[in-house]
Design a protein around this motif. Structure first.
Motif, PDB file in Angstrom:
ATOM      1  N   ARG A  78      18.679  13.712  41.071  1.00  0.00           N
ATOM      2  CA  ARG A  78      19.335  13.799  39.760  1.00  0.00           C
ATOM      3  C   ARG A  78      18.802  14.966  38.934  1.00  0.00           C
ATOM      4  O   ARG A  78      19.554  15.656  38.260  1.00  0.00           O
ATOM      5  CB  ARG A  78      19.167  12.488  38.967  1.00  0.00           C
ATOM      6  CG  ARG A  78      19.828  11.256  39.578  1.00  0.00           C
ATOM      7  CD  ARG A  78      21.304  11.419  39.927  1.00  0.00           C
ATOM      8  NE  ARG A  78      22.199  11.674  38.842  1.00  0.00           N
ATOM      9  CZ  ARG A  78      22.945  10.777  38.221  1.00  0.00           C
ATOM     10  NH1 ARG A  78      22.903   9.514  38.583  1.00  0.00           N
ATOM     11  NH2 ARG A  78      23.767  11.128  37.251  1.00  0.00           N
ATOM     12  N   LEU A  79      17.506  15.198  38.994  1.00  0.00           N
ATOM     13  CA  LEU A  79      16.926  16.292  38.212  1.00  0.00           C
ATOM     14  C   LEU A  79      17.437  17.655  38.677  1.00  0.00           C
ATOM     15  O   LEU A  79      17.594  18.574  37.871  1.00  0.00           O
ATOM     16  CB  LEU A  79      15.397  16.244  38.253  1.00  0.00           C
ATOM     17  CG  LEU A  79      14.752  15.047  37.557  1.00  0.00           C
ATOM     18  CD1 LEU A  79      13.230  15.093  37.699  1.00  0.00           C
ATOM     19  CD2 LEU A  79      15.159  14.934  36.103  1.00  0.00           C
ATOM     20  N   SER A  80      17.736  17.769  39.949  1.00  0.00           N
ATOM     21  CA  SER A  80      18.303  19.040  40.433  1.00  0.00           C
ATOM     22  C   SER A  80      19.759  19.188  39.990  1.00  0.00           C
ATOM     23  O   SER A  80      20.232  20.304  39.769  1.00  0.00           O
ATOM     24  CB  SER A  80      18.184  19.141  41.957  1.00  0.00           C
ATOM     25  OG  SER A  80      19.033  18.218  42.593  1.00  0.00           O
ATOM     26  N   GLU A  81      20.466  18.085  39.830  1.00  0.00           N
ATOM     27  CA  GLU A  81      21.870  18.119  39.389  1.00  0.00           C
ATOM     28  C   GLU A  81      22.014  18.317  37.877  1.00  0.00           C
ATOM     29  O   GLU A  81      23.065  18.762  37.416  1.00  0.00           O
ATOM     30  CB  GLU A  81      22.568  16.800  39.746  1.00  0.00           C
ATOM     31  CG  GLU A  81      22.661  16.499  41.215  1.00  0.00           C
ATOM     32  CD  GLU A  81      23.098  15.067  41.490  1.00  0.00           C
ATOM     33  OE1 GLU A  81      23.316  14.762  42.667  1.00  0.00           O
ATOM     34  OE2 GLU A  81      23.198  14.254  40.547  1.00  0.00           O
ATOM     35  N   LEU A  82      20.987  17.973  37.137  1.00  0.00           N
ATOM     36  CA  LEU A  82      21.099  17.903  35.679  1.00  0.00           C
ATOM     37  C   LEU A  82      20.461  19.087  34.939  1.00  0.00           C
ATOM     38  O   LEU A  82      20.191  18.992  33.739  1.00  0.00           O
ATOM     39  CB  LEU A  82      20.498  16.589  35.172  1.00  0.00           C
ATOM     40  CG  LEU A  82      21.226  15.329  35.640  1.00  0.00           C
ATOM     41  CD1 LEU A  82      20.475  14.076  35.227  1.00  0.00           C
ATOM     42  CD2 LEU A  82      22.658  15.302  35.124  1.00  0.00           C
TER      43      LEU A  82
ATOM     44  N   GLU B  85      14.459  26.782  37.901  1.00  0.00           N
ATOM     45  CA  GLU B  85      15.742  27.120  38.526  1.00  0.00           C
ATOM     46  C   GLU B  85      16.232  26.022  39.448  1.00  0.00           C
ATOM     47  O   GLU B  85      17.417  25.974  39.779  1.00  0.00           O
ATOM     48  CB  GLU B  85      15.612  28.427  39.306  1.00  0.00           C
ATOM     49  CG  GLU B  85      15.362  29.622  38.420  1.00  0.00           C
ATOM     50  CD  GLU B  85      15.155  30.895  39.219  1.00  0.00           C
ATOM     51  OE1 GLU B  85      15.316  30.882  40.455  1.00  0.00           O
ATOM     52  OE2 GLU B  85      14.837  31.922  38.600  1.00  0.00           O
ATOM     53  N   VAL B  86      15.349  25.117  39.860  1.00  0.00           N
ATOM     54  CA  VAL B  86      15.741  24.087  40.825  1.00  0.00           C
ATOM     55  C   VAL B  86      15.809  22.677  40.254  1.00  0.00           C
ATOM     56  O   VAL B  86      16.367  21.783  40.885  1.00  0.00           O
ATOM     57  CB  VAL B  86      14.824  24.091  42.074  1.00  0.00           C
ATOM     58  CG1 VAL B  86      14.952  25.387  42.838  1.00  0.00           C
ATOM     59  CG2 VAL B  86      13.382  23.837  41.705  1.00  0.00           C
ATOM     60  N   LYS B  87      15.249  22.464  39.062  1.00  0.00           N
ATOM     61  CA  LYS B  87      15.318  21.113  38.485  1.00  0.00           C
ATOM     62  C   LYS B  87      15.021  21.146  36.996  1.00  0.00           C
ATOM     63  O   LYS B  87      14.370  22.044  36.486  1.00  0.00           O
ATOM     64  CB  LYS B  87      14.351  20.160  39.182  1.00  0.00           C
ATOM     65  CG  LYS B  87      12.887  20.410  38.878  1.00  0.00           C
ATOM     66  CD  LYS B  87      12.020  19.360  39.549  1.00  0.00           C
ATOM     67  CE  LYS B  87      10.572  19.506  39.177  1.00  0.00           C
ATOM     68  NZ  LYS B  87      10.267  19.150  37.804  1.00  0.00           N
ATOM     69  N   THR B  88      15.517  20.096  36.318  1.00  0.00           N
ATOM     70  CA  THR B  88      15.164  19.899  34.920  1.00  0.00           C
ATOM     71  C   THR B  88      13.979  18.945  34.849  1.00  0.00           C
ATOM     72  O   THR B  88      13.529  18.425  35.866  1.00  0.00           O
ATOM     73  CB  THR B  88      16.375  19.372  34.105  1.00  0.00           C
ATOM     74  OG1 THR B  88      16.071  19.469  32.718  1.00  0.00           O
ATOM     75  CG2 THR B  88      16.727  17.937  34.460  1.00  0.00           C
ATOM     76  N   SER B  89      13.502  18.708  33.656  1.00  0.00           N
ATOM     77  CA  SER B  89      12.388  17.801  33.440  1.00  0.00           C
ATOM     78  C   SER B  89      12.917  16.411  33.078  1.00  0.00           C
ATOM     79  O   SER B  89      14.046  16.271  32.608  1.00  0.00           O
ATOM     80  CB  SER B  89      11.528  18.343  32.297  1.00  0.00           C
ATOM     81  OG  SER B  89      10.522  17.432  31.944  1.00  0.00           O
TER      82      SER B  89
END
Length: 194
Positions: free
Chosen positions: A104-108, A138-142
């Motif tokens: 999910r973090l990579s999608e968001l 660049e690959v995930k959000t927090s």
């Protein structure tokens, strides 16, 4: 809203004595400041009381009692206290399963910039996010972002006069909204505005 100073804080000894009652007070207060946005996200609106509790808990956990360390905690948490023309929130992505969370973090990526607050009758105000430091790559959000919703004078006046509030997320991979906010939450947030 007035920022916290060292004079507002309990000493470690005093805090040990008042902590049980203070914690009950803060947890009851926070119930009127949490806004769930679908199954995996929530906004936790901050104010002077929530930050007072956070600072006291950090001082307690880290056994900080020297002036310099106390000031560092105040400097870290005072920016999360609303300034009268804005509302400030901790935005949390709450996914328990580690593999699902990673996905999910990579999608968001960018979700924090697509989170908004609306005063009825006005366009949504999109969050100003993570002013302290960048929290995504660049690959995930927090899983945690700090948001500020800056309102115009007209928006503040309308909210103080009873206009409904709503919040939402318009991210391509996650769209949610809650309009209007329940009365108890709305009243708690409007109290932050001058």
């Amino acid at each position: 809203m007035r920022k916290l100073s060292r004079q507002d804080l309990y000493s470690l000894e005093q805090y040990a004595e008042v902590r049980p009652e203070f914690r009950v007070q803060v947890l009851a207060h926070k119930k009127n400041r949490r806004v769930p946005l679908g199954p995996i996200a929530a906004l936790y609106f901050e104010d002077r009381l929530t930050m007072h509790y956070q600072v006291q808990e950090m001082l307690r956990a880290e056994r900080i009692f020297e002036a310099e360390g106390i000031q560092e905690e105040l400097d870290a948490y005072n920016p999360l206290i609303p300034d009268g023309s804005n509302l400030k929130a901790t935005f949390m992505i709450e996914v328990v399963d580690e593999e699902e969370r990673r996905q999910r973090l990579s999608e968001l990526i960018g979700i924090e910039k697509e989170t908004w607050l609306r005063v009825a009758g006005f366009e949504p105000v999109f969050a100003i996010a993570d002013e302290d430091l960048e929290r995504e790559t660049e690959v995930k959000t927090s899983t945690v972002h700090f948001l500020r919703f800056e309102l115009s004078r007209d928006m503040v006046s309308a909210a103080k006069a009873g206009a409904a509030l709503g919040v939402g997320i318009g991210h391509r991979a996650y769209t949610q909204q809650l309009e209007p906010l329940p009365d108890n939450i709305r009243a708690s947030l409007v109290a932050d505005l001058d």
